[in-house]
Design an enzyme around this catalytic site. Structure first.
Site, PDB file in Angstrom:
ATOM      1  N   LYS A   1      13.473  11.625   2.005  1.00  0.00           N
ATOM      2  CA  LYS A   1      13.146  12.674   1.017  1.00  0.00           C
ATOM      3  C   LYS A   1      12.711  13.996   1.652  1.00  0.00           C
ATOM      4  CE  LYS A   1      11.966   9.713  -2.896  1.00  0.00           C
ATOM      5  NZ  LYS A   1      11.054   9.511  -4.023  1.00  0.00           N
TER       6      LYS A   1
ATOM      7  N   ASP B   1      11.138  13.157  -9.774  1.00  0.00           N
ATOM      8  CA  ASP B   1      10.197  12.022  -9.909  1.00  0.00           C
ATOM      9  C   ASP B   1       9.048  12.340 -10.867  1.00  0.00           C
ATOM     10  OD1 ASP B   1      11.378  10.067  -8.302  1.00  0.00           O
ATOM     11  OD2 ASP B   1      10.447  10.837  -6.481  1.00  0.00           O
TER      12      ASP B   1
HETATM   13  P1  NAP Z   1       2.509   6.607  -0.511  1.00  0.00           P
HETATM   14  O1  NAP Z   1       2.848   8.039  -0.263  1.00  0.00           O
HETATM   15  O2  NAP Z   1       2.676   5.627   0.591  1.00  0.00           O
HETATM   16  O3  NAP Z   1       0.979   6.544  -1.043  1.00  0.00           O
HETATM   17  C1  NAP Z   1       0.348   5.314  -1.236  1.00  0.00           C
HETATM   18  C2  NAP Z   1      -1.050   5.522  -1.868  1.00  0.00           C
HETATM   19  O4  NAP Z   1      -1.617   4.226  -2.070  1.00  0.00           O
HETATM   20  C3  NAP Z   1      -2.037   6.304  -1.014  1.00  0.00           C
HETATM   21  O5  NAP Z   1      -2.866   7.060  -1.847  1.00  0.00           O
HETATM   22  C4  NAP Z   1      -2.822   5.175  -0.327  1.00  0.00           C
HETATM   23  O6  NAP Z   1      -4.136   5.546   0.053  1.00  0.00           O
HETATM   24  C5  NAP Z   1      -2.892   4.168  -1.448  1.00  0.00           C
HETATM   25  N1  NAP Z   1      -3.142   2.816  -0.966  1.00  0.00           N
HETATM   26  C6  NAP Z   1      -2.259   2.002  -0.323  1.00  0.00           C
HETATM   27  N2  NAP Z   1      -2.874   0.823  -0.027  1.00  0.00           N
HETATM   28  C7  NAP Z   1      -4.140   0.913  -0.486  1.00  0.00           C
HETATM   29  C8  NAP Z   1      -5.261   0.017  -0.476  1.00  0.00           C
HETATM   30  N3  NAP Z   1      -5.178  -1.211   0.072  1.00  0.00           N
HETATM   31  N4  NAP Z   1      -6.418   0.422  -1.050  1.00  0.00           N
HETATM   32  C9  NAP Z   1      -6.513   1.660  -1.608  1.00  0.00           C
HETATM   33  N5  NAP Z   1      -5.494   2.556  -1.644  1.00  0.00           N
HETATM   34  C10 NAP Z   1      -4.328   2.179  -1.077  1.00  0.00           C
HETATM   35  O7  NAP Z   1       3.355   6.021  -1.725  1.00  0.00           O
HETATM   36  P2  NAP Z   1       4.078   6.818  -2.936  1.00  0.00           P
HETATM   37  O8  NAP Z   1       5.458   7.187  -2.522  1.00  0.00           O
HETATM   38  O9  NAP Z   1       3.165   7.865  -3.443  1.00  0.00           O
HETATM   39  O10 NAP Z   1       4.238   5.634  -4.016  1.00  0.00           O
HETATM   40  C11 NAP Z   1       3.088   5.096  -4.631  1.00  0.00           C
HETATM   41  C12 NAP Z   1       3.450   4.025  -5.649  1.00  0.00           C
HETATM   42  O11 NAP Z   1       4.248   4.576  -6.684  1.00  0.00           O
HETATM   43  C13 NAP Z   1       4.249   2.833  -5.076  1.00  0.00           C
HETATM   44  O12 NAP Z   1       3.767   1.666  -5.679  1.00  0.00           O
HETATM   45  C14 NAP Z   1       5.665   3.125  -5.540  1.00  0.00           C
HETATM   46  O13 NAP Z   1       6.407   1.941  -5.709  1.00  0.00           O
HETATM   47  C15 NAP Z   1       5.407   3.797  -6.884  1.00  0.00           C
HETATM   48  N6  NAP Z   1       6.516   4.684  -7.280  1.00  0.00           N
HETATM   49  C16 NAP Z   1       7.167   4.386  -8.442  1.00  0.00           C
HETATM   50  C17 NAP Z   1       8.216   5.198  -8.850  1.00  0.00           C
HETATM   51  C18 NAP Z   1       8.923   4.874 -10.144  1.00  0.00           C
HETATM   52  O14 NAP Z   1      10.061   5.347 -10.338  1.00  0.00           O
HETATM   53  N7  NAP Z   1       8.324   4.136 -11.046  1.00  0.00           N
HETATM   54  C19 NAP Z   1       8.598   6.313  -8.097  1.00  0.00           C
HETATM   55  C20 NAP Z   1       7.883   6.594  -6.912  1.00  0.00           C
HETATM   56  C21 NAP Z   1       6.843   5.760  -6.514  1.00  0.00           C
HETATM   57  P3  NAP Z   1      -4.424   6.201   1.513  1.00  0.00           P
HETATM   58  O15 NAP Z   1      -4.045   7.642   1.405  1.00  0.00           O
HETATM   59  O16 NAP Z   1      -5.881   5.982   1.706  1.00  0.00           O
HETATM   60  O17 NAP Z   1      -3.580   5.453   2.499  1.00  0.00           O
END
Ligand code: NAP
Length: 287
Positions: free
Chosen positions: A73, A109
């Site tokens: 991305k 998104d």
């Molecule tokens: P990302 O950039 O990797 O961010 C992950 C987030 O989760 C960060 O804020 C991280 O905190 C937090 N996190 C991970 N493990 C944790 C834990 N054990 N305890 C507390 N916080 C934790 O991911 P992203 O791309 O933003 O995606 C996030 C979610 O949205 C995923 O589940 C993804 O599948 C979903 N999503 C869904 C769609 C859809 O179409 N429905 C689209 C995009 C994403 P830290 O900063 O402290 O690491």
């Protein structure tokens, strides 16, 4: 029934690494069939070292539209001719439109998420107090989209507070009353929120027992929303429902990010209900 393929067929696709789990091809091919569009959409497993080659192929073959997922991305951005304001503000591209060889990057998104939230649980977000738990890439898109909705306040809570602070700083001019907090302040923030959105990966398959917060902190009558759609109802949402909240899962975000891409490519309204039906079927047949 498959899409008809002939010498007029327009090509589309999604790239990522990994990609074989993607539900985008079944969703988009259903959309083309539903609208009688002579298009075909495939999944391409593109590793980082072949991204440049792929983009040269898009230009050479005249592929009309591409969806971009993890891990490309950001890296795809310098390979495009133009960036739409959505992609520039968010700092990531998930949709490419090829207009006669000129490639423009968009990000659908966040606007997909907000369209789903408005269609499914609250049609007008004006005045809402929003709490976002998580500060990753998806949160950036949601902040971009919320900035257009007249929400009253946005609070970002994150395990790593510095990431929440960075996002709050980046969107301060666009979103009114935005602030960052640590997890220690989450309980108080839940009590003051109309909409609580989980953007962390906590609760996603296979870690379905995980949850981002204690549901006893939620205000009955508030909205609990989760970006995760596998499972369709996360532990966070199931507990929030028991608490008396209105719940909203992540499937709609996936459908509408695709619906916007379809609309940019074809200029036609996306058949969102048919797209949802097909993705639900695909998710159910897997389990
Ligand atoms: P990302 O950039 O990797 O961010 C992950 C987030 O989760 C960060 O804020 C991280 O905190 C937090 N996190 C991970 N493990 C944790 C834990 N054990 N305890 C507390 N916080 C934790 O991911 P992203 O791309 O933003 O995606 C996030 C979610 O949205 C995923 O589940 C993804 O599948 C979903 N999503 C869904 C769609 C859809 O179409 N429905 C689209 C995009 C994403 P830290 O900063 O402290 O690491």
């Amino acid at each position: 029934m498959g899409n008809t393929v002939d010498s007029q067929t327009t090509l589309y696709g999604v790239i990522g690494d990994p990609i074989r789990h993607s539900k985008s091809p079944v969703m988009m091919n259903r959309a083309f069939r539903e609208c009688g569009i002579n298009g075909i959409y495939a999944a391409f497993h593109i590793t980082a070292d072949r991204l440049g080659d792929f983009m040269a192929g898009v230009r050479a073959m005249g592929i009309r539209g591409v969806n971009v997922t993890i891990p490309h991305k950001l890296d795809v951005m310098p390979l495009l001719d133009d960036l739409h304001e959505s992609a520039r503000s968010i700092g990531a591209v998930n949709t490419i439109v090829n207009d006669g060889g000129r490639l423009t990057g968009y990000n659908t998104d966040g606007i997909g998420y907000v369209r789903s939230l408005k269609e499914e649980v609250r049609s007008d977000l004006a005045g809402a107090r929003v709490l976002i738990v998580g500060a990753g890439g998806a949160t950036r898109g949601i902040l971009y989209a919320l900035a257009r909705e007249g929400v009253a306040t946005v609070t970002i809570a994150n395990r790593t507070v510095a990431r929440a602070e960075e996002l709050a700083g980046a969107f301060r001019g666009l979103v009114p009353a935005i602030r960052a907090i640590g997890q220690d302040e989450l309980r108080g923030a839940c009590a003051e929120s109309d909409i609580v959105i989980n953007t962390t990966s906590l609760g996603m398959h296979p870690n379905v027992e995980e949850t981002p917060l204690d549901s006893a902190w939620l205000r009955p009558g508030s909205i609990a929303s989760d970006l995760i759609y596998n499972p369709l109802t996360t532990r966070f949402l199931a507990e929030a429902k028991e608490r008396g909240c209105l719940i909203h899962g992540g499937l709609g975000m996936f459908i509408y990010q695709g619906a916007y891409a379809f609309e940019y490519w074809t200029g036609r309204p996306a058949p969102a209900a048919a797209m949802r039906e097909t993705v639900l079927e695909a998710l159910r047949s897997k389990s």
